[in-house]
Design an enzyme around this catalytic site. Structure first.
Site, mmCIF file in Angstrom:
data_model
loop_
_atom_site.group_PDB
_atom_site.id
_atom_site.type_symbol
_atom_site.label_atom_id
_atom_site.label_comp_id
_atom_site.label_asym_id
_atom_site.label_seq_id
_atom_site.Cartn_x
_atom_site.Cartn_y
_atom_site.Cartn_z
ATOM 1 N N HIS A 56 -5.160 -1.021 -6.439
ATOM 2 C CA HIS A 56 -5.309 -0.108 -5.294
ATOM 3 C C HIS A 56 -4.632 1.217 -5.593
ATOM 4 O O HIS A 56 -3.936 1.356 -6.591
ATOM 5 C CB HIS A 56 -4.809 -0.746 -3.999
ATOM 6 C CG HIS A 56 -3.328 -0.984 -3.932
ATOM 7 N ND1 HIS A 56 -2.679 -1.866 -4.757
ATOM 8 C CD2 HIS A 56 -2.370 -0.462 -3.124
ATOM 9 C CE1 HIS A 56 -1.381 -1.885 -4.449
ATOM 10 N NE2 HIS A 56 -1.156 -1.034 -3.470
ATOM 11 N N HIS A 58 -2.230 3.152 -4.303
ATOM 12 C CA HIS A 58 -0.853 3.592 -4.030
ATOM 13 C C HIS A 58 -0.139 4.073 -5.309
ATOM 14 O O HIS A 58 -0.302 3.502 -6.378
ATOM 15 C CB HIS A 58 -0.058 2.467 -3.365
ATOM 16 C CG HIS A 58 -0.434 2.270 -1.922
ATOM 17 N ND1 HIS A 58 -0.196 1.111 -1.239
ATOM 18 C CD2 HIS A 58 -1.044 3.111 -1.042
ATOM 19 C CE1 HIS A 58 -0.639 1.229 0.005
ATOM 20 N NE2 HIS A 58 -1.157 2.435 0.148
ATOM 21 N N ASP A 60 2.823 3.810 -6.404
ATOM 22 C CA ASP A 60 3.677 2.880 -7.161
ATOM 23 C C ASP A 60 2.855 1.858 -7.959
ATOM 24 O O ASP A 60 3.419 0.943 -8.553
ATOM 25 C CB ASP A 60 4.705 2.201 -6.250
ATOM 26 C CG ASP A 60 4.073 1.318 -5.185
ATOM 27 O OD1 ASP A 60 2.964 1.646 -4.716
ATOM 28 O OD2 ASP A 60 4.681 0.295 -4.822
ATOM 29 N N HIS A 61 1.540 2.045 -7.966
ATOM 30 C CA HIS A 61 0.658 1.217 -8.808
ATOM 31 C C HIS A 61 -0.162 2.063 -9.784
ATOM 32 O O HIS A 61 -0.841 1.524 -10.642
ATOM 33 C CB HIS A 61 -0.290 0.372 -7.939
ATOM 34 C CG HIS A 61 0.441 -0.668 -7.141
ATOM 35 N ND1 HIS A 61 0.384 -2.007 -7.434
ATOM 36 C CD2 HIS A 61 1.295 -0.556 -6.101
ATOM 37 C CE1 HIS A 61 1.164 -2.687 -6.590
ATOM 38 N NE2 HIS A 61 1.717 -1.818 -5.767
ATOM 39 N N HIS A 114 -4.440 -4.108 3.042
ATOM 40 C CA HIS A 114 -3.295 -3.264 2.665
ATOM 41 C C HIS A 114 -3.796 -1.839 2.454
ATOM 42 O O HIS A 114 -3.275 -0.888 3.018
ATOM 43 C CB HIS A 114 -2.650 -3.843 1.411
ATOM 44 C CG HIS A 114 -1.511 -3.053 0.854
ATOM 45 N ND1 HIS A 114 -0.291 -2.972 1.495
ATOM 46 C CD2 HIS A 114 -1.395 -2.301 -0.273
ATOM 47 C CE1 HIS A 114 0.521 -2.203 0.769
ATOM 48 N NE2 HIS A 114 -0.127 -1.787 -0.296
ATOM 49 N N ASP A 133 -0.964 -5.829 -3.936
ATOM 50 C CA ASP A 133 -0.131 -5.892 -2.727
ATOM 51 C C ASP A 133 -0.848 -6.614 -1.590
ATOM 52 O O ASP A 133 -0.584 -6.345 -0.416
ATOM 53 C CB ASP A 133 0.257 -4.479 -2.266
ATOM 54 C CG ASP A 133 1.318 -3.849 -3.162
ATOM 55 O OD1 ASP A 133 1.806 -4.528 -4.077
ATOM 56 O OD2 ASP A 133 1.651 -2.672 -2.943
ATOM 57 N N HIS A 171 5.167 -6.906 -6.306
ATOM 58 C CA HIS A 171 6.578 -6.677 -5.959
ATOM 59 C C HIS A 171 7.383 -7.974 -5.974
ATOM 60 O O HIS A 171 6.847 -9.054 -5.740
ATOM 61 C CB HIS A 171 6.703 -6.070 -4.551
ATOM 62 C CG HIS A 171 6.135 -4.692 -4.434
ATOM 63 N ND1 HIS A 171 6.883 -3.552 -4.648
ATOM 64 C CD2 HIS A 171 4.880 -4.264 -4.122
ATOM 65 C CE1 HIS A 171 6.118 -2.486 -4.467
ATOM 66 N NE2 HIS A 171 4.890 -2.893 -4.154
HETATM 67 ZN ZN LIG Z 1 0.533 -0.790 -2.100
#
Ligand SMILES: [Zn+2]
Length: 255
Positions: A56, A58, A60-61, A114, A133, A171
């Site tokens: 996805h 985001h 942080d990915h 998400h 996530d 995570h």
């Molecule tokens: Zn995420």
């Protein structure tokens, strides 16, 4: 030859994971939270990065994609529905598509909630899943772009994978998730046993993942919203499962 995986920490509580096909030498990074830790694992293993499989959009990915792509010229595979929000995408995929990493084959599962375009990758021959996530060990991602009904449907899809599927999530939240899960199911014996295992792993600074789908079905309240005792525990006996799920998610948001 079975696939090899290498799991490592990125940023503060993100996981990076590399999937390696010994038969062909191909290696995929599942998401790319940051380039540095990926490079370290490549250097330590001698693996060559051929692909990045994105779950996805985001940051942080995806923040590590430009640097890794520039250096390794690897292919970037991303969810079709949010590819425009992900840098340097080469190939877009969605439900039912097959993604190959060397001789390994992964099936794409749409798991929105998400984010609206979130996807997961399932490798049936390897009994491996990469769920970003959407599903966490004893938890699930926040419902940021979708709605609870959509997220519940996605979780049910992942719950339907074979029990011995090992899944990797984005995570390390397991210990905190267990504390919350016990507020929903204080008498769940499988959950209590898992709590002890996780305590030992955390004390030894070991990752608590991958976990198996079979264990999560017994222990993760977010996968158990259609279990009568769980509905009753949140005061929603007889309600549709997605409403029970929504209530559990809401309680976790405030926990
Ligand atoms: Zn995420």
């Amino acid at each position: 030859m079975p696939a090899q995986t290498n799991l490592f920490r990125c940023l503060t509580d993100n996981y990076g994971v590399l999937l390696h096909d010994p038969a062909s030498g191909a290696t995929a990074s599942i998401d790319a939270p940051e380039a540095g830790p990926v490079e370290q694992v490549l250097a330590a293993t001698g693996w060559r990065l051929t692909d990045i499989l994105v779950t996805h959009h985001h940051g942080d990915h995806t923040a590590g994609i430009p640097e890794l792509k520039h250096k390794h010229k690897c292919r970037v595979v991303a969810p079709r529905k949010e590819a425009q929000r992900i840098p340097l995408v080469d190939e877009t995929v969605g439900e039912g598509d097959t993604v190959r990493v060397g001789s390994l084959a992964g099936r794409v599962i749409d798991t929105p909630g998400h984010t609206l375009g979130h996807i997961s990758y399932f490798l049936p021959a390897e009994k491996l899943a990469f769920v970003g996530d959407t599903l966490f060990s004893i938890g699930c991602g926040r419902v940021i772009e979708g709605n609870p009904e959509m997220m519940w449907t996605s979780l049910v899809k992942l719950r339907g994978l074979p029990d011995d599927t090992r899944f990797y999530c984005g995570h390390e939240y397991t210990a905190a998730n267990i504390r919350f899960a016990k507020t929903i199911e204080p008498n769940n014996k499988a959950l209590a046993a898992r709590a002890q295992q996780v305590e030992k792993l955390v004390a030894a600074h070991q990752p608590t993942i991958p976990a198996t789908i079979g264990a999560e079905k017994a222990e993760n309240p977010f996968l158990r919203a259609d279990v009568a005792e769980v509905a009753q525990a949140v005061g929603l006996a007889g309600s549709p499962a997605w409403k029970v799920f929504a209530e559990i998610r809401e309680r976790k948001n405030k926990y």
